[in-house]
Every structure is written in C-alpha cells, then in structure tokens.
Design a protein around this motif. Sequence first.
Motif, PDB file in Angstrom:
ATOM      1  N   SER A 148       0.859  -1.178   0.000  1.00 23.96           N
ATOM      2  CA  SER A 148       0.000   0.000   0.000  1.00 23.96           C
ATOM      3  C   SER A 148       0.899   1.232   0.000  1.00 23.96           C
ATOM      4  O   SER A 148       1.765   1.373   0.866  1.00 23.96           O
ATOM      5  N   THR A 150       1.001   5.309   0.176  1.00 25.00           N
ATOM      6  CA  THR A 150       0.316   6.568   0.448  1.00 25.00           C
ATOM      7  C   THR A 150       1.147   7.700  -0.139  1.00 25.00           C
ATOM      8  O   THR A 150       2.331   7.834   0.177  1.00 25.00           O
ATOM      9  N   ALA A 163      -1.342  13.805   3.414  1.00 23.36           N
ATOM     10  CA  ALA A 163      -1.710  12.631   2.631  1.00 23.36           C
ATOM     11  C   ALA A 163      -2.703  13.026   1.544  1.00 23.36           C
ATOM     12  O   ALA A 163      -3.669  13.749   1.795  1.00 23.36           O
ATOM     13  N   VAL A 166      -4.166   6.993  -1.591  1.00 23.29           N
ATOM     14  CA  VAL A 166      -3.565   5.686  -1.328  1.00 23.29           C
ATOM     15  C   VAL A 166      -3.813   4.798  -2.530  1.00 23.29           C
ATOM     16  O   VAL A 166      -4.902   4.820  -3.118  1.00 23.29           O
ATOM     17  N   HIS A 185       6.240   9.789   0.016  1.00 24.55           N
ATOM     18  CA  HIS A 185       5.311   8.665   0.131  1.00 24.55           C
ATOM     19  C   HIS A 185       5.602   7.848   1.383  1.00 24.55           C
ATOM     20  O   HIS A 185       6.557   8.097   2.111  1.00 24.55           O
ATOM     21  N   MET A 224      -3.297   8.180   6.038  1.00 26.42           N
ATOM     22  CA  MET A 224      -4.124   7.249   5.284  1.00 26.42           C
ATOM     23  C   MET A 224      -3.375   5.935   5.131  1.00 26.42           C
ATOM     24  O   MET A 224      -2.188   5.905   4.878  1.00 26.42           O
TER      25      MET A 224
END
Length: 225
Positions: A148, A150, A163, A166, A185, A224
């Motif tokens: 994942s 972000t 943020a 995502v 990130h 996030m």
Amino acid sequence: MSHNLRATSSDRSCDMLPPLPSLPQTARTPSQAPTETSSLDILRAPLARLCETLDAIFEACVRFPEPSDSTFFARGMRLALAEAASDPALLTPAQREGSTDTYRRHLLAADPHGRYAIAALVWQPRQASPVHAHHTWCGYAVLEGTLSETIFEWDGARHCASAARVQARKPRAVSFVRGGRGGIHRLGNCSDAPAVSLHIYGVQGAQLATHVNDLVRVADSTIMA
C-alpha cells in the motif's frame, strides 16, 4: 530540470511496459562486478543482467550532468525494473527473508563507480516505512504480495506533508521518482501475507541506510493507510 519538480504520473508508475529500448553495451570486468550479500562469488544471472542494463542506461545519459534529469533515464529505469520483476529467479530464498521487528533490506548489488545500489525489501504484514521524500532518485517494483503506497503533497509554506491518496501496488507495479520533496510517500504492507519489493537508488551501497530517505513532518497524526 529541477529535482524538486513533482514526478508526473508516468514517472511514478507504469503497469504494462514495452520491451527495453536498444541501449549501448558496456563491459564489466570481474574486478568491477558488484557485490552480493550471499556467499556467491558471481552474481546470479538475472541480477547481472539488471546491472548491465543499468550501466547501459548511464552510458546513454553520459552527456547529462545529472542523468536522472533525462526522460530516457526515467523510462529506462522503469523498464529495467519491470523486466527484473518478471524473473522469478531474481532473488535467492535468503534474500526473501524478513524480520519480525521492521521491514528488512537486503543489499543485492552496488555499482563500483557509486552510481547506484540495488536492494530487496521484505515486508511482513503491518510493517511500513516512515513518511519520507528522497535525497536521490529511486525506483522500485513489487515482486511478491501487495504493498500500500500513500502519496503525500508537500506544503512549503507550512513545512509539512499532507496525505493525498492511497494506491495498492500489486506484483510488477513499477515506480520512479527523482530526488526532492515532489515524491513523498509511505510504503507499507496492509495485507496478511509477506511482500517483497525491488529498489534501485542513486547512492553508493554503503550509503543505502543513510543517504536515501528524507524524513518529513506530516501535517496531522492521521495517515491514510
């Protein structure tokens, strides 16, 4: 081109990539062979091919004071990562081993001229990087599992990052960013299975842990995921 320019969507990722462009060949003598963390004296074939491709990309961009400023360099790195990620023999079992404490980094190869270092990162479930920008250009490809990512935007007036979105990064997803606050990130493994990613950084091998990540302040405590 400034290193602080935000990476475009084409710089950041590309899911389906065409074959590598024709690049000039560069010779690598045995004394110049990059080092590997395993006990093997000779690089495994997939990793050796990746090093040869990276050498050729640098040779093709030799006229640029900073090679990563070249569009060809960014495209070449994404293609090289995609090709390497498609080879299941790239890593040894030992290079897929993780840690229970935090994500684990395996140095795979280091350019003898200090132009790049290649590493495999192993992410156990719920492990993540800090929020960071980069002191240098870097690229990565997901080899196994799903990460994942972000994406953050830098607010120069407030000197913090917020943020923005995502995105799931599945196997063979590829990303490249130039150095600076335009590529902030956080990578993490939100799944219940381990994940492995391949990374190339514009630093010497000995600088991998100290000269890549530029930790930044986040606007609020909510990140996030």
